[in-house]
Design a protein around this motif. Structure first.
Motif, mmCIF file in Angstrom:
data_model
loop_
_atom_site.group_PDB
_atom_site.id
_atom_site.type_symbol
_atom_site.label_atom_id
_atom_site.label_comp_id
_atom_site.label_asym_id
_atom_site.label_seq_id
_atom_site.Cartn_x
_atom_site.Cartn_y
_atom_site.Cartn_z
ATOM 1 N N ALA A 1 -41.471 -24.661 9.491
ATOM 2 C CA ALA A 1 -40.554 -24.794 10.630
ATOM 3 C C ALA A 1 -39.934 -26.187 10.732
ATOM 4 N N TYR A 2 -40.739 -27.230 10.599
ATOM 5 C CA TYR A 2 -40.210 -28.591 10.723
ATOM 6 C C TYR A 2 -39.070 -28.881 9.740
ATOM 7 N N PRO A 3 -39.141 -28.451 8.464
ATOM 8 C CA PRO A 3 -38.036 -28.709 7.536
ATOM 9 C C PRO A 3 -36.698 -28.093 7.953
ATOM 10 N N LEU A 4 -36.715 -27.108 8.855
ATOM 11 C CA LEU A 4 -35.458 -26.560 9.351
ATOM 12 C C LEU A 4 -34.599 -27.648 9.989
ATOM 13 N N MET A 5 -35.222 -28.620 10.627
ATOM 14 C CA MET A 5 -34.488 -29.737 11.211
ATOM 15 C C MET A 5 -34.304 -30.869 10.215
ATOM 16 N N PHE A 6 -35.346 -31.172 9.484
ATOM 17 C CA PHE A 6 -35.321 -32.360 8.631
ATOM 18 C C PHE A 6 -34.425 -32.193 7.408
ATOM 19 N N THR B 1 -44.078 -41.414 20.018
ATOM 20 C CA THR B 1 -44.651 -40.082 20.187
ATOM 21 C C THR B 1 -46.178 -40.045 20.176
ATOM 22 N N PRO B 2 -46.856 -40.651 19.180
ATOM 23 C CA PRO B 2 -48.328 -40.603 19.229
ATOM 24 C C PRO B 2 -48.911 -41.211 20.508
ATOM 25 N N MET B 3 -48.315 -42.320 20.968
ATOM 26 C CA MET B 3 -48.776 -42.932 22.213
ATOM 27 C C MET B 3 -48.511 -42.014 23.407
ATOM 28 N N ASN C 1 -44.216 -36.298 14.162
ATOM 29 C CA ASN C 1 -45.335 -37.129 14.594
ATOM 30 C C ASN C 1 -46.401 -36.343 15.350
ATOM 31 N N THR C 2 -46.032 -35.181 15.872
ATOM 32 C CA THR C 2 -47.034 -34.309 16.496
ATOM 33 C C THR C 2 -47.922 -33.678 15.439
ATOM 34 N N TRP C 3 -47.297 -33.083 14.417
ATOM 35 C CA TRP C 3 -48.066 -32.312 13.438
ATOM 36 C C TRP C 3 -48.648 -33.152 12.311
ATOM 37 N N ALA C 4 -47.993 -34.232 11.932
ATOM 38 C CA ALA C 4 -48.461 -35.017 10.783
ATOM 39 C C ALA C 4 -49.281 -36.237 11.162
ATOM 40 N N VAL C 5 -49.099 -36.752 12.366
ATOM 41 C CA VAL C 5 -49.792 -37.983 12.761
ATOM 42 C C VAL C 5 -50.792 -37.733 13.892
ATOM 43 N N PHE C 6 -50.274 -37.291 15.055
ATOM 44 C CA PHE C 6 -51.138 -37.108 16.214
ATOM 45 C C PHE C 6 -52.206 -36.041 15.985
ATOM 46 N N SER C 7 -51.868 -34.974 15.281
ATOM 47 C CA SER C 7 -52.821 -33.874 15.087
ATOM 48 C C SER C 7 -54.081 -34.328 14.361
ATOM 49 N N VAL C 8 -53.960 -35.352 13.509
ATOM 50 C CA VAL C 8 -55.129 -35.836 12.762
ATOM 51 C C VAL C 8 -56.188 -36.383 13.712
ATOM 52 N N SER C 9 -55.775 -37.279 14.611
ATOM 53 C CA SER C 9 -56.735 -37.846 15.562
ATOM 54 C C SER C 9 -57.160 -36.817 16.605
ATOM 55 N N PHE D 1 -45.463 -46.142 4.452
ATOM 56 C CA PHE D 1 -45.365 -46.040 5.907
ATOM 57 C C PHE D 1 -46.433 -45.116 6.475
ATOM 58 N N PHE D 2 -46.722 -44.033 5.766
ATOM 59 C CA PHE D 2 -47.655 -43.033 6.283
ATOM 60 C C PHE D 2 -49.108 -43.453 6.207
#
Length: 454
Positions: free
Chosen positions: A348-353, A388-390, A259-267, A32-33
């Motif tokens: 920080a993100y794993p606190l939710m996940f 989110t990325p959109m 999706n902010t830190w792992a996907v959108f941040s790349v572009s 998926f990633f």
């Protein structure tokens, strides 16, 4: 009911189930990633070459979002299948679908070869991927949680979640190696196809592991007693709707954070801050490695202090770090960016996940549990993850290419999730004394659980 035909799983069986769920989700999330990474780095040129760069990225992320549109369909299909036939059978099927679709994406002709058919076929395969991943998550979580001792559901339920950062490490790692070893032209011509075709090898390994597993104790108990639901979704719709809606609200901040830190941040870091693709991918990969260790830590912590408390801290932290994180991104420094991603994505993100799988599993009776957690996770993912990325790209454009609107959006979403968590605290089916009357226990262990609703 406390066991499966009077027997409890051994410690070895529990560890095997947890490991198998992690390995399976790793493979599926890798598949998926790599699409998400390719969407931000390659697909805007390969499949949408007539657009200007920023609009091309927006269109590429549009096909990324389409994968999430398929998720509700997958949640309904495999939720029903998993509650009626079994967790294991559903998981084997989802892995096969994901593997075939990912390999076909790697073989797709470009826009230059077949024109508009290229993005259309890409969209169809992406929808099929979304259907498969929707069924995967629920089954993998239940395989781990339903094997777990009562007082370790958070820890065991975090193991399938480990598959996400490991899958991300594999996918970003492969892309990083490719960007370092090929020219930009080679990457666009054929290099991007390698990660997709490599998934065939991973799928074979994953299927070999899953085919050796027994189904979860909770489902076998239902099957032995003849209490398997004939129409799980229909039964689910008869349960109170408030917990389902609140749980969907808790998913929002988690999906936006990922999706902010792992996907959108790349572009964003490559297109807006001028960083090289390989340096950004390496930074994300390093941060994801930290997540592999912090996910089980926070999962165990949720067994001690409660799911809602750990999850809520993660939501609040998301709101607090948004503005300083994007401010530091503007330095364009590899070291600074890497440290920021380690903090926001690796810790920080794993606190939710981490506690999410156990939290959602504890909302539903075993008869409808696969359907229940799949509906919550996948229907909420359309907005929380797929769009989110959109949304962030659109907000970046509307903000004059300044991220202030993005940060405001993140803060609002985190606030909504925190409110939903507060409302969800007393909605769990499972209490300190075990399941409420009429419920089938999550796991066959006799240990007294730590409070799940604190």
């Amino acid at each position: 009911m406390s066991g499966v035909s009077g027997t409890e799983p051994s410690a070895k069986q529990r560890r095997t189930a947890a490991l198998a769920s992690a390995v399976g989700t790793t493979i599926e999330w890798y598949d998926f990633f790599i699409y998400g990474l390719a969407a931000g780095l390659v697909f805007n040129v390969v499949f949408f070459p007539e657009s200007d760069p920023l609009v091309g990225i927006l269109l590429a992320f549009g096909t990324f979002a389409v994968g999430y549109i398929g998720r509700p369909v997958g949640a309904l299909i495999f939720g029903h299948y998993g509650d009626r036939i079994g967790r294991k059978s559903a998981l084997v099927t989802t892995m096969m679908i994901m593997g075939i679709c990912t390999a076909l994406i790697g073989l797709l002709p470009s826009y230059a070869s077949i024109g508009v058919w290229a993005p259309l076929l890409l969209m169809i395969l992406r929808i099929a991927q979304g259907i498969a991943i929707a069924g995967e998550w629920g089954g993998a979580v239940l395989l781990a949680v339903e094997y777990a001792p009562r007082n370790r559901r958070g820890l065991y339920g975090s193991w399938p979640q480990i598959g996400v950062p490991v899958g991300l490490v594999l996918s970003t790692g492969v892309f990083a190696v490719l960007t370092l070893s090929t020219t930009h032209e080679q990457m666009l011509a054929w290099g991007w196809r390698i990660p997709f075709l490599f998934s065939v090898v991973l799928i074979v390994v994953g299927l070999a592991i899953r085919l050796k597993l027994m189904d979860s104790p909770a489902f076998r108990e239902l099957k032995d007693s003849g209490e398997v639901a004939k129409a799980p979704l229909k039964e689910l719709m008869k349960t109170p709707k408030t917990p389902i809606l609140l749980a969907m609200g808790t998913k929002w901040a988690e999906g936006v954070a990922f999706n902010t830190w792992a996907v959108f941040s790349v572009s964003y870091l490559t297109a807006q801050q001028g960083m090289t693709e390989d340096s950004v991918l390496i930074a994300v990969t390093i941060a994801a490695v930290f997540g592999v260790f912090f996910i089980p830590l926070w999962g165990l912590t949720s067994d001690i202090v409660g799911r809602a408390r750990v999850y809520g801290v993660g939501s609040v932290v998301l709101a607090l770090v948004a503005f300083p994180s994007f401010f530091l991104f503007e330095t364009g420094s590899f070291l600074v960016v890497t440290l920021v991603l380690i903090v926001v994505f690796g810790i920080a993100y794993p606190l939710m996940f981490a506690p999410q799988g156990a939290l959602y599993s504890e909302l539903f009776d075993a008869r409808v549990r696969y359907s229940g957690i799949s509906v919550v996770f996948q229907f909420a993912s359309i907005v929380s993850s797929g769009l989110t990325p959109m949304i962030l790209t659109f907000l970046l454009i509307r903000g004059g290419e300044s991220p202030w609107l993005i940060c405001l959006y993140i803060a609002v979403v985190a606030t909504i999730t925190t409110v939903c968590l507060y409302g969800l605290r007393n909605k769990l089916v499972y209490t300190d004394e075990g399941p409420r009357p009429g419920s089938t226990d999550l796991s066959p262990a006799a240990e007294t659980p730590v409070s799940e609703a604190r």
